[in-house]
Design an enzyme around this catalytic site. Structure first.
Site, mmCIF file in Angstrom:
data_model
loop_
_atom_site.group_PDB
_atom_site.id
_atom_site.type_symbol
_atom_site.label_atom_id
_atom_site.label_comp_id
_atom_site.label_asym_id
_atom_site.label_seq_id
_atom_site.Cartn_x
_atom_site.Cartn_y
_atom_site.Cartn_z
ATOM 1 N N HIS A 128 -1.455 -4.093 5.625
ATOM 2 C CA HIS A 128 -2.267 -5.327 5.098
ATOM 3 C C HIS A 128 -2.049 -5.637 3.900
ATOM 4 O O HIS A 128 -2.047 -5.256 2.581
ATOM 5 C CB HIS A 128 -3.566 -4.675 5.353
ATOM 6 C CG HIS A 128 -4.407 -5.770 6.110
ATOM 7 N ND1 HIS A 128 -5.093 -6.558 3.975
ATOM 8 C CD2 HIS A 128 -4.879 -6.781 6.716
ATOM 9 C CE1 HIS A 128 -5.937 -7.266 4.873
ATOM 10 N NE2 HIS A 128 -6.316 -7.182 6.562
ATOM 11 N N ASP A 205 -5.676 3.695 3.808
ATOM 12 C CA ASP A 205 -6.524 2.723 3.961
ATOM 13 C C ASP A 205 -6.714 2.872 5.218
ATOM 14 O O ASP A 205 -6.182 2.711 6.170
ATOM 15 C CB ASP A 205 -5.574 1.900 3.964
ATOM 16 C CG ASP A 205 -6.346 -0.376 4.428
ATOM 17 O OD1 ASP A 205 -6.986 0.662 5.432
ATOM 18 O OD2 ASP A 205 -5.793 -1.009 4.447
ATOM 19 N N GLN A 208 -8.865 0.226 9.971
ATOM 20 C CA GLN A 208 -8.315 0.032 11.436
ATOM 21 C C GLN A 208 -8.504 1.634 11.872
ATOM 22 O O GLN A 208 -8.670 2.009 13.418
ATOM 23 C CB GLN A 208 -7.232 -0.234 11.484
ATOM 24 C CG GLN A 208 -6.726 -1.496 11.306
ATOM 25 C CD GLN A 208 -7.699 -2.288 12.192
ATOM 26 O OE1 GLN A 208 -8.286 -2.183 13.660
ATOM 27 N NE2 GLN A 208 -7.307 -3.920 11.276
ATOM 28 N N LYS A 231 -15.557 -3.157 10.733
ATOM 29 C CA LYS A 231 -14.876 -2.926 11.489
ATOM 30 C C LYS A 231 -15.525 -1.962 12.396
ATOM 31 O O LYS A 231 -15.344 -1.281 13.762
ATOM 32 C CB LYS A 231 -13.589 -2.569 11.700
ATOM 33 C CG LYS A 231 -13.071 -3.515 10.885
ATOM 34 C CD LYS A 231 -12.104 -3.713 10.575
ATOM 35 C CE LYS A 231 -11.086 -4.523 8.972
ATOM 36 N NZ LYS A 231 -10.930 -5.600 9.356
ATOM 37 N N CYS A 369 -2.920 -11.349 8.477
ATOM 38 C CA CYS A 369 -2.663 -9.951 6.769
ATOM 39 C C CYS A 369 -1.297 -9.206 6.618
ATOM 40 O O CYS A 369 -1.405 -8.442 6.477
ATOM 41 C CB CYS A 369 -3.886 -9.857 7.170
ATOM 42 S SG CYS A 369 -4.842 -11.057 6.322
HETATM 43 C C1 LIG Z 1 -5.471 -2.045 7.511
HETATM 44 C C2 LIG Z 1 -6.341 -3.386 7.642
HETATM 45 N N1 LIG Z 1 -7.259 -2.583 6.191
HETATM 46 C C3 LIG Z 1 -7.526 -3.337 5.070
HETATM 47 C C4 LIG Z 1 -8.387 -4.475 5.496
HETATM 48 C C5 LIG Z 1 -9.367 -5.407 5.023
HETATM 49 O O1 LIG Z 1 -10.520 -5.163 5.422
HETATM 50 P P1 LIG Z 1 -11.638 -6.388 4.574
HETATM 51 O O2 LIG Z 1 -11.073 -7.471 5.200
HETATM 52 O O3 LIG Z 1 -12.758 -5.947 5.728
HETATM 53 O O4 LIG Z 1 -11.639 -5.558 3.747
HETATM 54 C C6 LIG Z 1 -8.394 -4.619 6.526
HETATM 55 C C7 LIG Z 1 -9.010 -6.057 7.872
HETATM 56 O O5 LIG Z 1 -8.174 -6.863 8.174
HETATM 57 C C8 LIG Z 1 -7.003 -3.658 7.954
HETATM 58 O O6 LIG Z 1 -7.212 -4.463 8.866
#
Ligand SMILES: Cc1ncc(COP(=O)(O)O)c(C=O)c1O
Length: 411
Positions: A128, A205, A208, A231, A369
């Protein structure tokens, strides 16, 4: 009927979520945009309301009754997070705004303490933007080098290539646990093993992964784990950075202000102990309490049965989507979480998303993203249906019916 997990009462679970009871465009809402953000159970909404109504005050500073209650509830939420991911100590749990802030904290603070020009950070093509851009910003500041391990056409990490790219200068490996665009699950335990064998630290990270399966940071032995509350059926604006205590100890504060200090003079300041060193300013008190309530809720339902339910939905959706002429599934990793990304021949993903919406089916369309991943796959984007603990096979059927409507309109 959910045959794979017959004991799981999805209708009962659905009744816990007020937002799911509504209609959109005169049809029952079919909410399949959970990878972007999940709906909230009444237990979380009630916890937030209850705290604002009865217990609200700033934390840690006041000696008065309400402040003590608020501080207790805030710290109790930290304890729930610790238990949820099986961290060793509460001080390893830093409350942040979300995954993005957690990764930026590590980039800035771990970067300042442990990285220098020429050091390598290894990520994957599945990341992401939140796990790409902070490392690029760090590279601009420090001269660190970003390396990217490739995926195959199914959207699986090429572990052989990943291992080859782990070099003597790799100081940090930063990988997603589950791809938000394709659902691919990375072999994070093996990644940690390989990275540690070369002396590199590992950040996962978990944005998900955390809503879908039990995560045990101690058995994974990762150095950092990042996730967002929203999430995980909790509020927005709250998230968690887990870090091994000795590592967090070795890192400088990320931001300065109230709460993160021990003593301040105009000459110099000393810093508070973990985790407060990394929590400058008034935190999202009620957000943390809401996140604690979400964890209680999820544990009440049972993460194992949630995981089985979502696996069943994914298997059912995958089989049904495969039957649709002109539909191509994108991301066919052997190990996948509840995300189905697809393309419809001759129809732009945004048109697919818009028409599905008019049928009451909420999905995401676009690059998710993850623009570099889309470029690697030769795509501008996909349409993505992502499943949560409250989705049903009937909702997958509604998705399929709506897709048929799209096909007819574009015939
Ligand atoms: C794999 C992954 N990393 C990071 C993020 C970023 O999360 P946040 O926008 O809650 O900081 C997301 C959000 O869609 C994600 O799916």
């Amino acid at each position: 009927m959910n045959t794979a997990n017959a004991a799981y009462d999805v209708e009962r679970v659905r009744r816990d979520f007020p937002a799911l009871q509504q209609q959109v465009y005169g049809r029952p809402l079919v909410y399949l945009d959970n990878a972007a953000s999940a709906q909230k159970p009444a237990a979380v909404i009630d916890a937030i309301r209850g705290h604002y109504t009865d217990d609200y005050a700033n934390v840690h500073r006041g000696l008065h009754y309400l402040s003590e209650r608020a501080s207790d509830a805030f710290e109790a939420a930290r304890g729930k997070v610790r238990g949820f991911i099986n961290a060793r100590e509460d001080r390893e749990i830093v409350f942040v705004r979300g995954t993005t802030e957690a990764i930026n904290l590590v980039a800035a603070s771990f970067g300042q303490a442990h990285l220098k020009a020429g050091d390598e950070i290894l990520i994957t093509e599945l990341e992401h933007h939140s796990n790409i851009v902070p490392w690029q910003l760090l590279g601009e500041r420090l001269g660190t080098v970003l390396k990217v391990a490739p995926v195959n056409d199914a959207g699986e990490l090429r572990l052989d290539e990943f291992e080859r790219m782990l070099g003597p200068r790799t100081r940090l490996v930063a990988v997603t646990h589950v791809s938000n665009a394709l659902g691919s699950i990375n072999p994070v335990a093996r990644i940690v093993e390989l990275a540690h064998a070369r002396g590199a630290r590992v950040l996962i990270d978990g944005a998900q992964a955390i809503p879908h399966a039990a995560v045990d940071v101690r058995s994974l032995d990762c150095d950092f784990y990042a996730f967002s509350g929203h999430k995980l059926y909790g509020p927005t604006g709250i998230g968690v950075l887990y870090g091994k205590a000795e590592l967090l100890e070795s890192m400088p504060p990320y931001q300065g202000g109230g709460e993160m200090i021990r003593e301040v003079s105009f000459m110099r300041s000393t810093y508070a102990d973990l985790p407060h060193k990394f929590e400058a300013g008034t935190p999202h008190i009620v957000g943390a309490i809401g996140l604690g309530a979400a964890i209680d809720y999820l544990q009440g339902v049972g993460l194992e049965s949630v995981a089985r339910h979502e696996e069943d939905l994914l298997a059912y959706a995958t089989a049904r989507l495969r039957e649709v002429p002109g539909l191509r599934l994108v991301g066919t990793a052997a190990d996948k979480a509840g995300i189905a990304s697809f393309l419809l021949d001759g129809v732009h993903t945004h048109d697919v998303g818009t028409i599905l919406d008019r049928h009451g089916v909420a999905v995401r369309a676009g690059h998710h993203c993850a623009m570099p991943l889309m470029t690697r796959l030769g795509l501008n984007g996909t349409t993505r249906a992502s499943f949560a603990l409250y989705n049903t096979r009937a909702e997958v059927d509604a998705l399929l019916e709506a897709i048929q409507q799209v096909r007819e309109m574009f015939r």
